[in-house]
Design an enzyme around this catalytic site. Sequence first.
Site, PDB file in Angstrom:
ATOM      1  N   ARG A 162      46.245  35.550 -18.077  1.00  0.00           N
ATOM      2  CA  ARG A 162      47.560  34.955 -18.345  1.00  0.00           C
ATOM      3  C   ARG A 162      48.582  35.285 -17.237  1.00  0.00           C
ATOM      4  O   ARG A 162      49.769  35.469 -17.503  1.00  0.00           O
ATOM      5  CB  ARG A 162      48.113  35.419 -19.701  1.00  0.00           C
ATOM      6  N   SER A 237      49.935  31.618 -28.867  1.00  0.00           N
ATOM      7  CA  SER A 237      49.992  33.085 -28.940  1.00  0.00           C
ATOM      8  C   SER A 237      51.352  33.546 -28.427  1.00  0.00           C
ATOM      9  O   SER A 237      51.723  33.223 -27.306  1.00  0.00           O
ATOM     10  CB  SER A 237      48.930  33.719 -28.047  1.00  0.00           C
ATOM     11  N   GLU A 333      53.860  36.865 -24.495  1.00  0.00           N
ATOM     12  CA  GLU A 333      53.182  35.959 -23.560  1.00  0.00           C
ATOM     13  C   GLU A 333      54.121  34.804 -23.221  1.00  0.00           C
ATOM     14  O   GLU A 333      54.095  34.273 -22.117  1.00  0.00           O
ATOM     15  CB  GLU A 333      51.908  35.418 -24.213  1.00  0.00           C
TER      16      GLU A 333
END
Length: 337
Positions: A162, A237, A333
């Site tokens: 990520r 998420s 995130e």
Amino acid sequence: MQIHTNFSLKNYNTFGIEAKAKEFVSVHSSDELIEILQQKPTSKKFILGGGSNMLLTQDIDALVIHLDLKGKKIIDENDDFVWVESQAGENWHEFVLWTIDQNFGGLENLSLIPGNVGTTPIQNIGAYGVEIKDTFVLCEAIHIETQELLVFTNEKCKFGYRESIFKNEIKDEFVITSVVFKLTKRNHILNTSYGAIEAELEKQHIKNPSLKDVSNAVIAIRQSKLPNPKELGNSGSFFKNPVILKSDFEKIQQKFPDIPHYVVSETEVKVPAGWLIEQAGFKGKRFGDAGIHKHQALVLVNYGHATGQEILEVSKTIQKTILDTYGIAIEAEVNII
Ligand code: EPU
């Protein structure tokens, strides 16, 4: 190009948060993007793609440039591989389906991820054992200050879990305008080892899955766990899965023997934040219109009229509880604006 003032962003972020942009413009080509950047050299700018990975906690006191660049095409091919290029404003999932319809392999595990193509390299999107970096060849990006066009190869993007250069060294300096992927035309390498995919294919009695079968399995799994942003505001998420030192993990494991984990390296272990949040009792909880999804604790949701601040508060409560209980710091995130 029409510049709107005091423009509502409610329909431009998948959390469905009401926030206003001081100014807002949609651009449909690189030329239009360059034109607006030159026309407004001193204005503060905010680049908006699919709005699927951000939490708006305030109005945006800037010129919001909405990237609506469309188009996808084959730019090269041989017997085994095809190179496809997509403009930044194409919807990711529609792009994935377009590749699968032509029997091009590599993106099937990334089906149904919200957002646009141009933002996928920024956080190296990933799901079910596959990340964008596995098929990404390059992207073109325009430097906001100088309007210079640069090419970023896979290596230059410094992809990680990520992560990419676009979230770090050159954060907010470039606008990605197009992306090229290298996909297989034959001898597809299917990645079905991720438990949930295998189970889903088995459930459907599929022995030799096609690209479409894998994509459909991923879609079925995602639909069973992840809320559709059109029905329930969310940003996928909300937190990253924390990567912690093996030595720290072993201490936590003594206290919580059931804790799931994946070995990342000899010294590091990744722990599913969704498990930690569920164990801490947050799954399915609701605080006003902000909540934690009932099927996947990693996803925060907006039941209707939550403000960004309210969702941020819930996220902070979760972070504090996880830190106090397990000694693990979990990071957001999504981009908090
Ligand atoms: N888990 C729980 N409770 C929960 C959620 C998960 O106990 O509420 C446990 C599961 O039982 C499993 C583990 O956590 O043992 C992992 O769960 P899952 O397979 O659902 O994946 P995840 O780690 O929670 C990541 C990605 C997702 C991606 C899935 C599938 C991150 C931050 N998230 O979630 O990506 O779809 O894997 O590959 O890495 C996104 O980034 O927006 C996203 C949805």
